[in-house]
Design an enzyme around this catalytic site. Structure first.
Site, PDB file in Angstrom:
ATOM      1  N   ASP A  94      31.537  63.658 -12.563  1.00  0.00           N
ATOM      2  CA  ASP A  94      32.877  63.720 -11.997  1.00  0.00           C
ATOM      3  C   ASP A  94      33.936  63.997 -13.061  1.00  0.00           C
ATOM      4  O   ASP A  94      34.052  65.108 -13.544  1.00  0.00           O
ATOM      5  CB  ASP A  94      33.160  62.438 -11.219  1.00  0.00           C
ATOM      6  CG  ASP A  94      34.390  62.553 -10.318  1.00  0.00           C
ATOM      7  OD1 ASP A  94      35.070  63.584 -10.362  1.00  0.00           O
ATOM      8  OD2 ASP A  94      34.662  61.610  -9.567  1.00  0.00           O
ATOM      9  N   HIS A 103      30.837  60.692  -3.547  1.00  0.00           N
ATOM     10  CA  HIS A 103      31.303  59.310  -3.619  1.00  0.00           C
ATOM     11  C   HIS A 103      30.803  58.495  -2.431  1.00  0.00           C
ATOM     12  O   HIS A 103      30.035  57.558  -2.601  1.00  0.00           O
ATOM     13  CB  HIS A 103      32.823  59.205  -3.746  1.00  0.00           C
ATOM     14  CG  HIS A 103      33.375  59.910  -4.928  1.00  0.00           C
ATOM     15  ND1 HIS A 103      32.984  59.636  -6.218  1.00  0.00           N
ATOM     16  CD2 HIS A 103      34.297  60.920  -5.030  1.00  0.00           C
ATOM     17  CE1 HIS A 103      33.625  60.414  -7.061  1.00  0.00           C
ATOM     18  NE2 HIS A 103      34.422  61.210  -6.376  1.00  0.00           N
TER      19      HIS A 103
END
Length: 431
Positions: free
Chosen positions: A310, A259
């Site tokens: 993810d 991220h």
């Protein structure tokens, strides 16, 4: 094993009439351009290197299409995720992971890094390795390359105990995690490692874990996904999460940060200077309202960019790559933030590097390819080197892993349909 491509787009360069050979292990042993196909060759049209999904939580797929109605944010979504995690058993997880990996493979992902932290029974009683072995068996059944990123998750927040919902994630201590990891490494070849976040593992335990792992093992960590994580780190340690990792001396080329959304300029310099991999997850970061990270600045600073699905709300490497470019356009108000070679690297070689694998199609690298339909309503008329910005997983014709067809026309090589596999698995898991 030999593969012939009418056209191969590699590192942003279009090569015509390419003949690739693989050795018995599936590694690329020959690369010839302007060649003619020979009898027995697997003949493809336009192809690109296999995509790497450098960050996945397979069981989050059970939440797709079930979390939007009440709005909220990352933290309210997380409560629904905990509810789903509580329903997992080894058998259920094997079925669900196989279905999700099948969806990935047919979409063009040839390798996946599974960031896995559901280790134990609800309440925390050890299995001890049944969950991890279930994930590994699921990947082997489907035919996708797996790097299992066995994850340390020791705290519920900085200085907080694990909650009841988190108890099955934890090992009690860094030393206990390392003992379990060492045992597991004898059962699962190529085992990777992960630290959930600076929220879930203390600074001293982060250092203990990284120093206790073999030097060639890839280490992943969620980093600055949420402003609250930065605030907690500053309050407890006086530095950002990146600053904490730098202070503990654990940043290096084997580390992948996931991220990296809410960074300071100093954070960007630290990460780039250490040569880390940064795994951006554009569809998830958008779905959860996380924010847009400084991908362009990280790449310029020296980091390698990769992408991941993810939470698997979207399983499509081409949409992740497009999201990487589009989000940076929205952030910067400029177009062409990444060149086509940079986007191609992020989709393939960058992710393989993050998972400690050699780039596909390099000599000695894996012969992993994705054939793209260039005459669909999405792709017709596109320049070959710009297909990544208009194609989707719906345009994936065949997926080749190690020189052999692993998926074709949305089905696995053995004919199984991911949607059927998902329907069966979700009946058992969806809460």
């Amino acid at each position: 094993m030999t593969v012939w491509c009418e056209r191969l787009v590699l590192d942003g360069v279009v090569h015509d009439r390419v003949r690739l050979t693989a050795d018995a292990t599936g590694a690329t042993s020959g690369f010839i351009t302007d060649a003619s196909p020979a009898p027995g060759d697997l003949v493809l049209g336009t192809a690109v290197p296999g995509a790497a999904n450098a960050h996945s939580h397979a069981f989050h797929r059970a939440l797709r299409g079930r979390t939007h109605g009440d709005g909220g944010d990352f933290w309210t979504w997380r409560e629904l995720m905990y509810r789903t995690a509580s329903r997992l058993t080894p058998a259920r997880y094997r079925s669900l992971a196989a279905a999700v990996f099948a969806e990935m493979l047919t979409a063009g992902y040839t390798a996946v890094g599974e960031f896995h932290y559901v280790h134990h029974q609800p309440g925390g009683t050890p299995y001890p390795h049944e969950m991890e072995l279930a994930v590994a068996a699921a990947a082997a059944d489907v035919g996708i390359r797996l790097t299992l990123l066995d994850t340390a998750y020791l705290a519920g927040g900085v200085g907080e105990r694990l909650s009841a919902e988190q108890a099955r994630f934890g090992d009690g201590s860094a030393e206990a995690y390392l003992r379990r990891w060492q045992e597991l490494s004898t059962l699962i070849p190529g085992l990777g490692a992960a630290i959930h976040s600076v929220r879930a593992v203390s600074s001293t335990d982060i250092r203990t874990i990284v120093e206790g792992l073999p030097d060639d093992v890839p280490v992943h960590i969620h980093l600055s996904e949420q402003p609250k994580e930065n605030e907690a780190s500053l309050a407890a340690y006086g530095v950002t999460p990146t600053g904490l990792l730098a202070r503990e001396g654990v940043l290096s080329t084997r580390v992948s940060v996931v991220h990296a959304t809410h960074l300071t300029e100093d954070d960007v310099r630290e990460l780039g200077g250490a040569g880390v991999s940064v795994v951006m997850c554009p569809t998830t970061e958008g779905d959860l309202g996380d924010g847009i990270g400084p991908a362009r600045e990280l790449l310029d600073a020296g980091a390698t960019i990769a992408v991941g699905s993810d939470q698997n709300a979207v399983v499509d490497p081409l949409l992740e790559i497009r999201g990487l470019e589009i989000q940076d356009r929205l952030r910067s108000l400029r177009r062409g933030r990444f060149s086509m070679p940079e986007l191609g690297t992020a989709m393939s070689a960058g992710g393989y590097r993050s998972l400690a694998r050699r780039a596909p199609l390099s000599i000695g690298g894996l012969l992993d390819l994705v054939e793209i339909d260039t005459r669909s309503v999405r792709t017709i008329g596109a320049e070959p080197d710009q297909l990544l910005l208009c194609a989707t997983a719906a345009d994936v014709r065949r997926v080749v892993v190690g020189g052999r067809v692993a998926a074709s026309a949305g089905r696995l090589a053995d004919g199984r349909q991911p949607a059927d596999m998902l329907a069966e698995a979700l009946e058992e898991v969806a809460a």
